[in-house]
Design a protein around this motif. Sequence first.
Motif, PDB file in Angstrom:
ATOM      1  N   ALA A  12      -3.501  -1.952   1.450  1.00  0.00           N
ATOM      2  CA  ALA A  12      -2.940  -2.748   2.544  1.00  0.00           C
ATOM      3  C   ALA A  12      -1.648  -2.105   3.027  1.00  0.00           C
ATOM      4  CB  ALA A  12      -2.678  -4.178   2.075  1.00  0.00           C
ATOM      5  N   MET A  13      -1.484  -2.088   4.320  1.00  0.00           N
ATOM      6  CA  MET A  13      -0.312  -1.439   4.910  1.00  0.00           C
ATOM      7  C   MET A  13       0.885  -2.382   4.935  1.00  0.00           C
ATOM      8  SD  MET A  13      -1.314   1.592   5.348  1.00  0.00           S
ATOM      9  CE  MET A  13      -0.009   2.319   6.323  1.00  0.00           C
ATOM     10  N   PHE A  14       2.013  -1.840   4.562  1.00  0.00           N
ATOM     11  CA  PHE A  14       3.300  -2.523   4.645  1.00  0.00           C
ATOM     12  C   PHE A  14       4.230  -1.538   5.348  1.00  0.00           C
ATOM     13  CE2 PHE A  14       7.396  -3.654   2.352  1.00  0.00           C
ATOM     14  CZ  PHE A  14       7.668  -4.738   3.162  1.00  0.00           C
ATOM     15  N   GLY A  15       4.454  -1.787   6.625  1.00  0.00           N
ATOM     16  CA  GLY A  15       5.167  -0.794   7.422  1.00  0.00           C
ATOM     17  C   GLY A  15       4.274   0.416   7.628  1.00  0.00           C
ATOM     18  N   ASP A  16       4.820   1.602   7.361  1.00  0.00           N
ATOM     19  CA  ASP A  16       4.059   2.829   7.602  1.00  0.00           C
ATOM     20  C   ASP A  16       3.348   3.374   6.367  1.00  0.00           C
ATOM     21  OD1 ASP A  16       6.375   3.513   6.275  1.00  0.00           O
ATOM     22  OD2 ASP A  16       6.736   5.335   7.441  1.00  0.00           O
ATOM     23  N   ARG A  17       3.397   2.617   5.240  1.00  0.00           N
ATOM     24  CA  ARG A  17       2.747   3.076   3.998  1.00  0.00           C
ATOM     25  C   ARG A  17       1.962   1.943   3.357  1.00  0.00           C
ATOM     26  NH1 ARG A  17       7.583   5.779   0.634  1.00  0.00           N
ATOM     27  NH2 ARG A  17       8.616   3.897   1.311  1.00  0.00           N
ATOM     28  N   SER A  18       1.012   2.321   2.506  1.00  0.00           N
ATOM     29  CA  SER A  18       0.248   1.317   1.760  1.00  0.00           C
ATOM     30  C   SER A  18       1.126   0.722   0.663  1.00  0.00           C
ATOM     31  CB  SER A  18      -1.000   1.953   1.147  1.00  0.00           C
ATOM     32  OG  SER A  18      -0.628   2.821   0.081  1.00  0.00           O
ATOM     33  N   THR A  23      -1.377 -12.432  -1.801  1.00  0.00           N
ATOM     34  CA  THR A  23      -2.143 -12.893  -0.641  1.00  0.00           C
ATOM     35  C   THR A  23      -1.633 -12.219   0.627  1.00  0.00           C
ATOM     36  OG1 THR A  23      -0.650 -14.722  -0.127  1.00  0.00           O
ATOM     37  CG2 THR A  23      -2.422 -15.174  -1.733  1.00  0.00           C
ATOM     38  N   ARG A  24      -2.398 -12.339   1.686  1.00  0.00           N
ATOM     39  CA  ARG A  24      -1.947 -11.794   2.976  1.00  0.00           C
ATOM     40  C   ARG A  24      -0.674 -12.503   3.434  1.00  0.00           C
ATOM     41  NH1 ARG A  24      -5.166  -8.078   4.887  1.00  0.00           N
ATOM     42  NH2 ARG A  24      -7.294  -7.964   4.148  1.00  0.00           N
ATOM     43  N   ASP A  25      -0.558 -13.794   3.121  1.00  0.00           N
ATOM     44  CA  ASP A  25       0.669 -14.538   3.469  1.00  0.00           C
ATOM     45  C   ASP A  25       1.882 -13.962   2.742  1.00  0.00           C
ATOM     46  OD1 ASP A  25      -0.702 -16.210   5.200  1.00  0.00           O
ATOM     47  OD2 ASP A  25      -0.895 -17.839   3.741  1.00  0.00           O
ATOM     48  N   ASP A  26       1.699 -13.557   1.470  1.00  0.00           N
ATOM     49  CA  ASP A  26       2.801 -12.918   0.725  1.00  0.00           C
ATOM     50  C   ASP A  26       3.238 -11.644   1.429  1.00  0.00           C
ATOM     51  OD1 ASP A  26       2.582 -14.881  -1.243  1.00  0.00           O
ATOM     52  OD2 ASP A  26       1.401 -13.602  -2.591  1.00  0.00           O
ATOM     53  N   LEU A  27       2.275 -10.866   1.890  1.00  0.00           N
ATOM     54  CA  LEU A  27       2.586  -9.617   2.583  1.00  0.00           C
ATOM     55  C   LEU A  27       3.325  -9.899   3.889  1.00  0.00           C
ATOM     56  CD1 LEU A  27       2.346  -6.536   2.678  1.00  0.00           C
ATOM     57  CD2 LEU A  27       0.099  -6.825   3.756  1.00  0.00           C
ATOM     58  N   MET A  28       2.866 -10.881   4.621  1.00  0.00           N
ATOM     59  CA  MET A  28       3.520 -11.221   5.883  1.00  0.00           C
ATOM     60  C   MET A  28       4.942 -11.746   5.651  1.00  0.00           C
ATOM     61  SD  MET A  28       1.318 -10.165   7.955  1.00  0.00           S
ATOM     62  CE  MET A  28       2.128 -10.620   9.454  1.00  0.00           C
ATOM     63  N   ALA A  29       5.172 -12.424   4.533  1.00  0.00           N
ATOM     64  CA  ALA A  29       6.496 -12.961   4.230  1.00  0.00           C
ATOM     65  C   ALA A  29       7.501 -11.858   3.948  1.00  0.00           C
ATOM     66  CB  ALA A  29       6.419 -13.923   3.040  1.00  0.00           C
ATOM     67  N   LEU A  30       7.029 -10.683   3.513  1.00  0.00           N
ATOM     68  CA  LEU A  30       7.937  -9.572   3.262  1.00  0.00           C
ATOM     69  C   LEU A  30       8.475  -9.026   4.582  1.00  0.00           C
ATOM     70  CD1 LEU A  30       6.266  -7.497   0.419  1.00  0.00           C
ATOM     71  CD2 LEU A  30       8.299  -8.918   0.281  1.00  0.00           C
ATOM     72  N   ASP A  36       1.109  -4.120  -6.160  1.00  0.00           N
ATOM     73  CA  ASP A  36       1.539  -5.238  -5.320  1.00  0.00           C
ATOM     74  C   ASP A  36       3.029  -5.535  -5.442  1.00  0.00           C
ATOM     75  OD1 ASP A  36       1.419  -6.177  -7.911  1.00  0.00           O
ATOM     76  OD2 ASP A  36      -0.007  -7.790  -7.480  1.00  0.00           O
ATOM     77  N   MET A  37       3.798  -4.538  -5.903  1.00  0.00           N
ATOM     78  CA  MET A  37       5.241  -4.693  -6.085  1.00  0.00           C
ATOM     79  C   MET A  37       5.969  -3.636  -5.248  1.00  0.00           C
ATOM     80  SD  MET A  37       5.073  -5.222 -10.204  1.00  0.00           S
ATOM     81  CE  MET A  37       6.717  -5.865 -10.397  1.00  0.00           C
ATOM     82  N   PRO A  38       6.013  -3.822  -3.924  1.00  0.00           N
ATOM     83  CA  PRO A  38       6.575  -2.770  -3.072  1.00  0.00           C
ATOM     84  C   PRO A  38       8.089  -2.649  -3.107  1.00  0.00           C
ATOM     85  CG  PRO A  38       5.971  -4.652  -1.738  1.00  0.00           C
ATOM     86  CD  PRO A  38       5.494  -4.942  -3.143  1.00  0.00           C
ATOM     87  N   ARG A  39       8.769  -3.665  -3.633  1.00  0.00           N
ATOM     88  CA  ARG A  39      10.240  -3.648  -3.656  1.00  0.00           C
ATOM     89  C   ARG A  39      10.747  -4.053  -5.030  1.00  0.00           C
ATOM     90  NH1 ARG A  39      11.440  -6.920   1.904  1.00  0.00           N
ATOM     91  NH2 ARG A  39      10.927  -5.243   3.341  1.00  0.00           N
TER      92      ARG A  39
END
Length: 168
Positions: free
Chosen positions: A24-30, A161-168, A89-92
């Motif tokens: 899943a993409m978060f900004g310009d990276r998976s 979840t997708r909602d977690d990703l959107m919240a970031l 699932d821990m991008p930060r």
Amino acid sequence: MTGILGAVLIGGRSSRFGSDKAQAMFGDRSLAEHAAAALKPFVQEVVMIGGEAVPDLPGPGLGPLGGIAAALDWGASRGFRCVLTIGCDMPRVPDEVFETLLHRAPAYCSDAPVLGLWPSALGAHLLSYLEVGGDRSVRGWARAVGAIPIASDVVIPNVNTRDDLMAL
């Protein structure tokens, strides 16, 4: 033995996410690439563990412990002293969490136990632990090997979840 291997666990089912969350993409990276980038300053090499990359051991369906077992085996077979694990699932993750973990082994983040520093020599123990069955949680195995729980001063975002990703 050399230093520390970084291992991004990418082999989960992503059932709550609905598709492969590692990609899943978060900004310009998976998400997996973000996790690898977070590890990179603290390790000598980063490997993706799970799925077709480096399969979980002793097989699929064991949750994060199967990924950690594969990472320990991969690291030991290449001469790494320890493996620093992180979920895809821990991008930060704050650098301070990694720095604290690196001073103790075995150790894990009490708020996110897949984030841990494990001596590669524990691989055989983990495989035996998985064969016996019982508590398949990372915390359960961590207690069994006397790993030190390290609390984080900040909340570490976890994307389930997708909602977690959107919240970031």
